[in-house]
Design a protein around this motif. Structure first.
Motif, mmCIF file in Angstrom:
data_model
loop_
_atom_site.group_PDB
_atom_site.id
_atom_site.type_symbol
_atom_site.label_atom_id
_atom_site.label_comp_id
_atom_site.label_asym_id
_atom_site.label_seq_id
_atom_site.Cartn_x
_atom_site.Cartn_y
_atom_site.Cartn_z
ATOM 1 N N GLU B 285 0.716 -1.340 0.025
ATOM 2 C CA GLU B 285 0.002 0.084 0.105
ATOM 3 C C GLU B 285 0.905 1.354 -0.107
ATOM 4 O OE1 GLU B 285 -3.007 0.455 3.033
ATOM 5 O OE2 GLU B 285 -2.721 2.420 3.142
ATOM 6 N N ALA B 286 1.978 1.257 0.626
ATOM 7 C CA ALA B 286 2.838 2.384 0.612
ATOM 8 C C ALA B 286 3.019 3.185 -0.647
ATOM 9 C CB ALA B 286 4.047 2.137 1.596
ATOM 10 N N THR B 287 3.287 2.142 -1.456
ATOM 11 C CA THR B 287 3.569 2.534 -2.927
ATOM 12 C C THR B 287 2.457 2.225 -3.907
ATOM 13 O OG1 THR B 287 4.632 0.443 -3.066
ATOM 14 C CG2 THR B 287 6.264 2.220 -2.665
ATOM 15 N N ASP B 288 1.440 1.708 -3.381
ATOM 16 C CA ASP B 288 0.436 1.387 -4.276
ATOM 17 C C ASP B 288 0.527 0.611 -5.305
ATOM 18 O OD1 ASP B 288 -2.575 0.971 -4.423
ATOM 19 O OD2 ASP B 288 -2.494 2.872 -5.770
#
Lengths: 401, 401
Positions: B285-288
């Protein structure tokens, strides 16, 4: 120290790379090379000659390099398991040491490193290049200037898909394979822990108190080998000891926490996951971003991904570490985005000036010990284990500033 | 069930929001509202009337709503500490329950939820909206289709800067303040754990075996209050019990690991940090982004940040969950990017069709228990504690498919 004459031990991939692109490129004199494999030792000798230096002595036994009277500095880039043993022998012989990174599988080796250093005071540097990374040093600088407030939590990882290197370890004579078959631990903690330890002042006003490690099951290498090396009956039938993801949680004397992740046998992009959390702000490597406690960031409709992801570069002009500012002026050189170059530059500088090493034997012992401690904890289902104090109770000598 | 008549309990910020933007917007009939604060109960009644429904009965005591013969469904959106107690009372009275999320500070409450459900078989849904998030459901779908291979590790967090809400908790009558002054644990584990538990088939062929939690020191709220609420002598002099970052590591029966992070009292951007790691690929999720084990991603000069950061949207067409594909056609509505809408739609659908609830009492008990377990573990310095099996040994009934 004047007139540096290096005995260079360990000439696998990393050893040859460092030798040519950093040590020889910095015009340091190498008078002996050594590897247990003759062809590698010979390749090292050729690199020295190609750099315009005299042919070095060539050895396959590290004790012979240490005994070589011409050599006064030992650089160690062997397989992990031999680092401490060689460093201890070199220090006992009064030869300065620069030792490559890796963990230690026993606490005894870590104690021995410190004990022999304290007895001999031979210069000792731990080659944790990530302590010299541009972002790591910028964030260290921001922390020292108070920009992030009190730091209470950090995380990082060695997150590097090494399935190919490990699976072909026999063909490539790479030490990782035997270690992944035998051990289950955070086998490579220092790339992530090193820069964090500098920020949290470990051994310099703070220390790691307890550690807990938990390993996932090992599935990545087996799946990889079935698909990419189906002819290897030996490896196909093996159960790897090493879990795919090992999570290590460390609690420090000042109450701050560190989370480390070893993550080398599943598909992923490379990242050291360096993250620093303070009461006034954070840095996060995954998004390469700085988040500060300012009005703009607090606004309720603030869209982080759009506005700030990747914004760390905007802080470089103000907060790049002085060492890096100079490095950029001089021109960045060497492998790993310049980290290796800067690291050896600082090592040779400290050696010539008889100055303290930027990454010292206490750093080495406490960071390497994480491997042995994590193996104990994993084996006991994540039980908390005590982290030794390698400073002998003196870590708080700098606590009053 | 036909002729749904809701008794709605808990009308703080979340309660009022859900009531108007989801429950009433879906044209469900609300015949009673309740809050311990009269003004909030009255505000709830107004929302019902504004939606064109008859004025509901207004209560300040939850037992009265449950006793109201007109009510046959209870929705619980009170402070955390009362969720289980109210749910148990409602089930005993034979009234269907939808219960908002939060952790449980005791294991007994979790056991009680399961016991009373098994005795009464009253429909029970745990309102973990993040199980209905678009990305969470897309990744679940990818896992079920085998795209990520065997999943061996997941992580997530409730990473939400709540310093303002907590510090002004007396003024806002918000329950978080008293909890942060008193408890030190992962007090809100279900937003991150829920979607992960679905992927790892917790209680449906797998279960959580052990847990270890470590809390950093508490510095964030104190620093925030000094700067933003310097007139509050009471809070300025308080030591908050709740550490700023709590890391919880869970080991499952199948050897997979889960890492959860509670992170609510330091400056940061909002994220649930949802990450799924398999032998063939990952979502982060942090970088999707989705990273698959393909040739392009393996190339040595592959620049992850440039090429793939944010690429998850490219997988939506193929892998969006069927529920979400339909939702997009129908038009996404409601708060939290549609999660709330979908969640209640599924609840009411299951209720009317007498079908199993998508997030059931076993999910609720085992996810909520993480709060109590993490408090025990934190108090014991990160000691490993056993996770109860709320299925009574029946979690493997689905292991053979």
């Amino acid at each position: 120290m004047e007139n540096i004459r290096i005995g260079y031990i360990g000439l696998g991939g990393r050893g040859q790379g460092l030798l040519s692109s950093v040590v020889l490129a910095q015009n340091e004199r190498v008078t002996a090379v050594c590897d247990v494999y003759e062809d590698r030792a010979e390749a090292g000798a050729r690199l020295v000659e190609e750099a315009g230096q005299a042919r070095p002595h060539v050895y396959t036994e590290y004790r012979d390099v240490i005994a070589d009277p011409e050599v006064n500095v030992i650089i160690i880039a062997t397989a992990w398991e031999y680092h401490a043993e060689i460093a201890v022998a070199a220090m006992r012989a009064g030869k300065a040491v620069a030792m490559e990174v890796g963990g230690s599988y026993t606490l005894e080796q870590c104690y021995e490193l410190v004990k022999v250093y304290e007895e001999t005071k031979t210069p000792f540097m731990f080659l944790e290049n990530c302590c010299f990374g541009r972002r790591e040093m910028m964030v260290l600088n921001m922390v020292e200037q108070g920009v992030l407030g009190e730091v209470v939590h950090c995380s990082g990882g060695y997150q590097h898909d090494l399935r190919d290197e490990i699976s072909f370890g026999r063909e490539n004579r790479h030490y990782r394979l035997r270690n992944y078959l035998s051990h289950n631990c955070d086998n490579y903690p220092t790339h992530d822990l090193g820069p964090i330890a500098k920020i949290l002042k470990i051994n310099r006003g703070n220390r790691m108190m307890t550690l807990s490690s938990t390993a996932s099951r090992a599935a990545g290498l087996h799946a990889y080998i079935l698909e990419n090396k189906p002819e290897d009956e030996f490896l196909k039938s093996r159960q790897f000891a090493q879990g795919d993801v090992v999570t290590t949680v460390i609690k420090c004397a000042d109450g701050s926490t560190i989370v480390l992740t070893l993550d080398t046998t599943l598909p992923r992009y490379y990242s050291r996951g360096f993250t620093v959390r303070g009461t006034k702000g954070m840095y996060e490597e995954a998004t390469d971003s700085v988040f500060l406690d300012c009005a703009a960031h607090k606004a309720h409709d603030f869209d982080w991904r759009r506005t700030c992801s990747g914004n760390a570069a905007e802080y470089e002009e103000e907060y790049d570490h002085p060492l890096w500012k100079q490095f950029l002026i001089d021109g960045v050189q060497g492998g790993h985005d310049g980290m290796d170059w800067l690291e050896f530059q600082q090592f040779f500088k400290a050696l010539r000036e008889d100055a303290p090493m930027p990454v010292d034997v206490y750093d080495a012992a406490s960071w390497m010990a994480v491997t042995a401690l994590s193996e104990m904890s994993v084996a006991r289902g994540g039980a908390v284990v005590d982290v030794p104090d390698f400073t002998g109770g003196k870590w708080h000598r700098e606590i009053l500033g």
